[in-house]
Every structure is written in structure tokens, then in C-alpha cells.
Design an enzyme around this catalytic site. Structure first.
Site, mmCIF file in Angstrom:
data_model
loop_
_atom_site.group_PDB
_atom_site.id
_atom_site.type_symbol
_atom_site.label_atom_id
_atom_site.label_comp_id
_atom_site.label_asym_id
_atom_site.label_seq_id
_atom_site.Cartn_x
_atom_site.Cartn_y
_atom_site.Cartn_z
ATOM 1 N N GLN A 27 -17.665 10.204 -4.730
ATOM 2 C CA GLN A 27 -16.990 8.830 -4.384
ATOM 3 C C GLN A 27 -16.966 8.613 -2.951
ATOM 4 O O GLN A 27 -16.555 9.594 -2.105
ATOM 5 C CB GLN A 27 -15.607 8.784 -4.958
ATOM 6 C CG GLN A 27 -14.823 7.470 -4.550
ATOM 7 C CD GLN A 27 -13.272 7.471 -4.906
ATOM 8 O OE1 GLN A 27 -12.654 8.352 -4.160
ATOM 9 N NE2 GLN A 27 -12.913 6.784 -5.753
ATOM 10 N N ARG A 56 -14.994 1.897 -8.015
ATOM 11 C CA ARG A 56 -13.748 2.020 -8.549
ATOM 12 C C ARG A 56 -12.754 0.926 -8.064
ATOM 13 O O ARG A 56 -12.952 0.827 -6.828
ATOM 14 C CB ARG A 56 -12.782 3.303 -8.271
ATOM 15 C CG ARG A 56 -11.577 3.378 -8.464
ATOM 16 C CD ARG A 56 -10.797 4.749 -8.289
ATOM 17 N NE ARG A 56 -11.018 5.551 -9.611
ATOM 18 C CZ ARG A 56 -10.125 6.684 -9.735
ATOM 19 N NH1 ARG A 56 -9.197 7.050 -9.084
ATOM 20 N NH2 ARG A 56 -9.957 7.161 -11.020
ATOM 21 N N ALA A 86 -12.606 11.396 -2.667
ATOM 22 C CA ALA A 86 -13.082 10.377 -1.652
ATOM 23 C C ALA A 86 -13.708 11.013 -0.548
ATOM 24 O O ALA A 86 -13.070 11.916 0.147
ATOM 25 C CB ALA A 86 -11.685 9.535 -1.390
ATOM 26 N N TYR A 132 -7.391 1.087 0.340
ATOM 27 C CA TYR A 132 -8.443 1.613 1.514
ATOM 28 C C TYR A 132 -9.379 0.195 1.787
ATOM 29 O O TYR A 132 -9.094 -0.719 1.520
ATOM 30 C CB TYR A 132 -9.339 2.893 0.842
ATOM 31 C CG TYR A 132 -8.045 3.974 0.750
ATOM 32 C CD1 TYR A 132 -7.385 4.542 1.786
ATOM 33 C CD2 TYR A 132 -8.160 4.517 -0.604
ATOM 34 C CE1 TYR A 132 -6.360 5.443 1.378
ATOM 35 C CE2 TYR A 132 -7.051 5.416 -0.930
ATOM 36 C CZ TYR A 132 -6.225 6.064 0.019
ATOM 37 O OH TYR A 132 -5.691 7.113 -0.163
HETATM 38 C C1 FNR Z 1 -6.143 11.127 -6.695
HETATM 39 N N1 FNR Z 1 -6.563 10.225 -6.985
HETATM 40 C C2 FNR Z 1 -7.606 9.525 -6.242
HETATM 41 N N2 FNR Z 1 -8.344 8.579 -6.483
HETATM 42 C C3 FNR Z 1 -9.289 8.128 -5.853
HETATM 43 O O1 FNR Z 1 -9.957 7.116 -6.282
HETATM 44 N N3 FNR Z 1 -9.971 8.872 -4.956
HETATM 45 C C4 FNR Z 1 -9.518 9.980 -4.617
HETATM 46 O O2 FNR Z 1 -10.118 10.690 -3.842
HETATM 47 C C5 FNR Z 1 -8.035 10.522 -5.290
HETATM 48 N N4 FNR Z 1 -7.346 11.509 -4.697
HETATM 49 C C6 FNR Z 1 -6.372 11.917 -5.564
HETATM 50 C C7 FNR Z 1 -5.828 13.202 -5.222
HETATM 51 C C8 FNR Z 1 -4.826 13.743 -6.145
HETATM 52 C C9 FNR Z 1 -4.350 15.055 -6.001
HETATM 53 C C10 FNR Z 1 -4.594 13.078 -7.347
HETATM 54 C C11 FNR Z 1 -3.435 13.792 -8.123
HETATM 55 C C12 FNR Z 1 -4.916 11.846 -7.410
HETATM 56 C C13 FNR Z 1 -6.136 9.367 -8.073
HETATM 57 C C14 FNR Z 1 -6.589 10.041 -9.279
HETATM 58 O O3 FNR Z 1 -8.186 9.797 -9.404
HETATM 59 C C15 FNR Z 1 -6.255 9.079 -10.676
HETATM 60 O O4 FNR Z 1 -6.769 7.757 -10.668
HETATM 61 C C16 FNR Z 1 -4.803 9.315 -10.757
HETATM 62 O O5 FNR Z 1 -4.245 10.770 -10.544
HETATM 63 C C17 FNR Z 1 -4.383 8.952 -12.119
HETATM 64 O O6 FNR Z 1 -5.025 9.671 -13.386
HETATM 65 P P1 FNR Z 1 -3.943 10.893 -13.974
HETATM 66 O O7 FNR Z 1 -3.999 11.997 -12.708
HETATM 67 O O8 FNR Z 1 -2.784 10.297 -14.573
HETATM 68 O O9 FNR Z 1 -4.913 11.224 -15.084
#
Ligand code: FNR
Length: 371
Positions: free
Chosen positions: A101, A236, A59, A188
Site C-alpha cells: 500500500q 483503498r 502503508a 491521510y
Molecule cells: C490498520 N489498518 C490500516 N489500514 C490501512 O489502510 N493502512 C495501514 O497501514 C493500516 N495499519 C493498521 C495497523 C494495525 C495494527 C491495525 C489493527 C489496522 C486498518 C486495517 O487494514 C483494517 O482495515 C482494520 O483493522 C479493520 O479490519 P479488521 O481488523 O477488523 O479485520
């Protein structure tokens, strides 16, 4: 032998992804004044050498005050372009498509980095130099008790926000990204306008579903307006709020139809986050593939290209989702933190690459000949 679906290429407009494995955006809270640094290049670069088809940079704020934390990335000024350009260039040279993103944290902006508490900023954070700034939202309603009360955006603020989205998209293009994803999820700013739980406005941007969707659609039009026709645009969404009074899957289908009409190519289907500080599951305990039904519904109802995300951890699981026609792209987030070469290992698990042919040649040439 037949190519597994997970490793069949996907063409979107003028670009082709080498496979269906996506690294979803994951904030690293490690940027300085919005500038990416070596950490981001290595972190994201490992996914590129690790075989993923598409890598989405975390993001990235379109306004300085739209950062989630003081460590979040930005593209609100030109000096931030080179850091992103290094990431994009490295990914391309390793055969992956780089995306970013673009977001604004809205009423969840200006919070603590997770490891400093994951809540509103406190005196301890001020002592560290992380000073607060006034958050904004659709209405003067905080995320939760104890959180700062956001200022409701005026229509002038909204106009500026939309311009800043377009300006950030132009910088993303200059940096070499091939795809922009608009962050419309996780509570957000854009999501907080969509959800009736957070949007209490009674002007053109609140009330009816049509009005609550207006900001998302105007941002989409502005970004599509500056994003080249031969490059894809993703969105998203939090497909459900997980509250009967909140945003629903039917609402998501309605939104997706409007987004597609405005040139969005892929709906990336996440969920939740409207009430809690962190990205939180809408449906309580998370199960493997818990958000796949959202991607499946949009794909089935609209024929739209969708991305599934959320506890997809195994190659066979990913392949089964594609085989069932539930999604076109598979995002692997936290499991890729466990194994940055998840895609290369999945290819071997599906017996697609037993000879290391899809490995970077710096490795594969040797591994193929290893006795
Ligand atoms: C995230 N997620 C997330 N989603 C998003 O839309 N923008 C972002 O910047 C972030 N940042 C973020 C940081 C960290 C450290 C994690 C673990 C997760 C959510 C991520 O993109 C994802 O949707 C979720 O982690 C679920 O997928 P997994 O991890 O189960 O494969």
C-alpha cells in the site's frame, strides 16, 4: 465436493490469487528510516505460510515526510527496496501474492507511534529522537485541536507528490510486488483532498466533487502509467466520512467509476478517519462486517471487483459475504494477528482442507500422515 467461494481462486489481469483471503495493510511502526526489518519479514511471512491469498504490506510512504510515524515504512529511496524484496519473495515462494500500500499521511503525518500516545509528537518524543516535521494537507486546517497546522500543498508540491507516487510504484515493482494499493482512506493525504470536511481549497483541487477527486485520479493515472498492464492496481477508500457534511457513499460510487476507467481493478472499502488521529469507525460502534455494505454497493452499481474489510472474523461469515455477492475479496486484519494461519483454519472450518493439502508441504506432508 464443491470448493467454498472463499477458497476459489481469483484472476486479476495476469495474476491469480489462490483464494479470497487478504491480509490488509497493518502498520507495524517498526521500520528504521523507512526500511523494513526482520520483524516485517516474519510478521508478513506468517500470513503467507498461514494460507492467505494476498498479503498487503503496510502503508508505505512515497515521501519521507509522508510517514505517519518515525517507525513507518517507505519506498521513497532505492535503499528501501531490498527489505521489501525479501517480503515479496518469501510470500511468492509460499504461494501468496505480495502487494504494497503506497501512501502519504498528509496532515496526520509525523505523529506518535500508537504505544507512545497516538497523538501529535510531544517533548517526550523529541527526547527519544522523534523530531517533528511540518505536515501538509489540502488546506491549513489541522486534524483536531492541539494538532499541528498543516501547510497547504502548492500545485508544484502536488506535481512532485504525483511523481513520487510513480517513483515509489517503480520501486515496488523492482521489489517484486505484484499489486500496488493506493491509500485513499483514513484521513491521510488523498482522502483529505476528497473530503469536503478537510479540503477547503478553491483551485482546481478543491470545491466541486470533480475537483476534490482530481488528486486521487492524477495519482492513479501516474501509478497506472508505470505499473505493468498485466499487474492489478487496488485503491483503498474511506467509503463514508460518517458526517452528513462529509464524503458520502454516492461520492464513493462516483469516484470508483472514475478509478475503474483509469485502470483500478479493485476497490478496497474501508471508512472513516477524517477527523480522528487513528483509523476510526465512521459509524460509531463497530459491528461484525460493518463496512461490507460499502463494498456491496460499489459491486452492485458498477460491477466492480471489491474487497470487504472490518470485523470479518469467521470463515462462515466470510463465505456468506461472498455468497451474497457483496464482495469478491475478504480482508482479515486484527483476527489474523490473533491467528496468522486464519486462512488455513478457515479452510478446515469450511471442510475444504481436511487433509492439510493446502498447508505448506513442510507441515502438510506430516500432518496428513499423523496417526
Ligand atoms: C490498520 N489498518 C490500516 N489500514 C490501512 O489502510 N493502512 C495501514 O497501514 C493500516 N495499519 C493498521 C495497523 C494495525 C495494527 C491495525 C489493527 C489496522 C486498518 C486495517 O487494514 C483494517 O482495515 C482494520 O483493522 C479493520 O479490519 P479488521 O481488523 O477488523 O479485520
Amino acid at each position: 465436493s464443491e470448493i467454498p467461494l472463499l477458497f476459489s481462486p481469483l484472476s486479476l489481469r495476469g495474476i491469480t490469487l489462490r483464494n479470497r483471503v487478504v491480509i490488509p495493510p497493518m502498520c507495524q511502526y517498526t521500520a528504521h528510516d523507512g526500511h523494513l526489518e526482520d520483524w516485517h519479514l516474519v510478521h508478513l511471512g506468517r500470513f503467507a505460510t498461514g494460507g492467505a491469498g494476498l498479503i498487503i504490506t503496510e502503508a508505505t510512504a512515497v515521501q519521507k515526510s509522508g510517514r505517519i510515524t518515525h517507525g513507518c515504512a517507505g519506498l521513497w529511496c532505492d535503499s528501501q527496496i531490498p527489505g521489501h524484496a525479501r517480503v515479496a519473495q518469501f510470500a511468492l515462494r509460499a504461494g501468496a501474492i505480495p502487494a504494497v500500500q503506497l501512501g502519504h499521511a498528509g496532515r496526520k503525518s509525523g505523529m506518535q507511534r500508537p504505544w507512545f500516545g497516538n497523538g501529535p509528537l510531544t517533548e517526550d518524543d523529541f527526547a527519544r529522537g522523534d523530531m517533528p516535521w511540518p505536515p501538509v494537507g489540502p488546506s491549513a486546517d489541522p486534524v483536531d485541536d492541539g494538532w499541528p497546522v498543516p501547510q497547504a500543498l502548492t500545485t508544484d508540491d502536488i506535481a512532485r507528490l504525483i511523481e513520487d507516487y510513480a517513483a515509489a510504484a517503480k520501486r515496488a515493482l523492482a521489489a517484486g510486488y505484484k499489486i500496488v494499493e493506493i491509500h485513499g482512506a483514513h484521513g491521510y493525504l488523498v482522502h483529505s483532498f476528497l473530503s469536503p470536511l478537510s479540503n477547503k481549497r478553491n483551485d482546481a483541487y478543491g470545491g466541486s466533487l470533480e475537483n476534490r477527486m482530481r488528486l486521487a485520479l492524477e495519482i492513479t493515472e501516474a501509478v497506472r502509467g508505470v505499473w505493468p498492464d498485466d499487474l492489478p492496481l487496488f485503491f483503498r477508500t474511506s467509503a463514508v466520512d460518517g458526517d452528513p457534511q462529509g464524503w458520502s457513499l454516492d461520492d464513493t460510487v462516483a469516484l470508483a467509476r472514475e478509478l475503474a476507467a483509469r485502470g483500478v481493478d479493485v476497490l478496497d472499502c474501508s471508512s472513516g478517519g477524517i477527523a480522528g488521529p487513528a483509523t476510526s469507525s465512521a459509524s460509531g460502534k463497530r459491528q461484525p462486517g460493518f463496512q461490507v455494505p460499502y463494498a456491496a454497493r460499489v459491486r452492485r452499481d458498477l460491477g466492480m471487483t471489491t474487497m470487504a474489510v472490518g470485523l470479518i472474523t469467521h470463515a462462515e461469515q466470510a463465505e456468506a459475504i461472498l455468497a451474497a455477492g457483496e464482495a469478491d475479496l475478504i480482508a482479515v486484519g486484527r483476527e489474523a494477528l490473533v491467528d496468522p494461519a486464519w486462512a488455513l483454519h478457515a479452510a478446515r472450518a469450511l471442510e475444504h482442507d481436511l487433509q492439510f493439502e493446502t498447508y505448506p508441504e513442510q507441515y502438510g506432508w506430516w500432518l496428513e500422515r499423523r496417526q
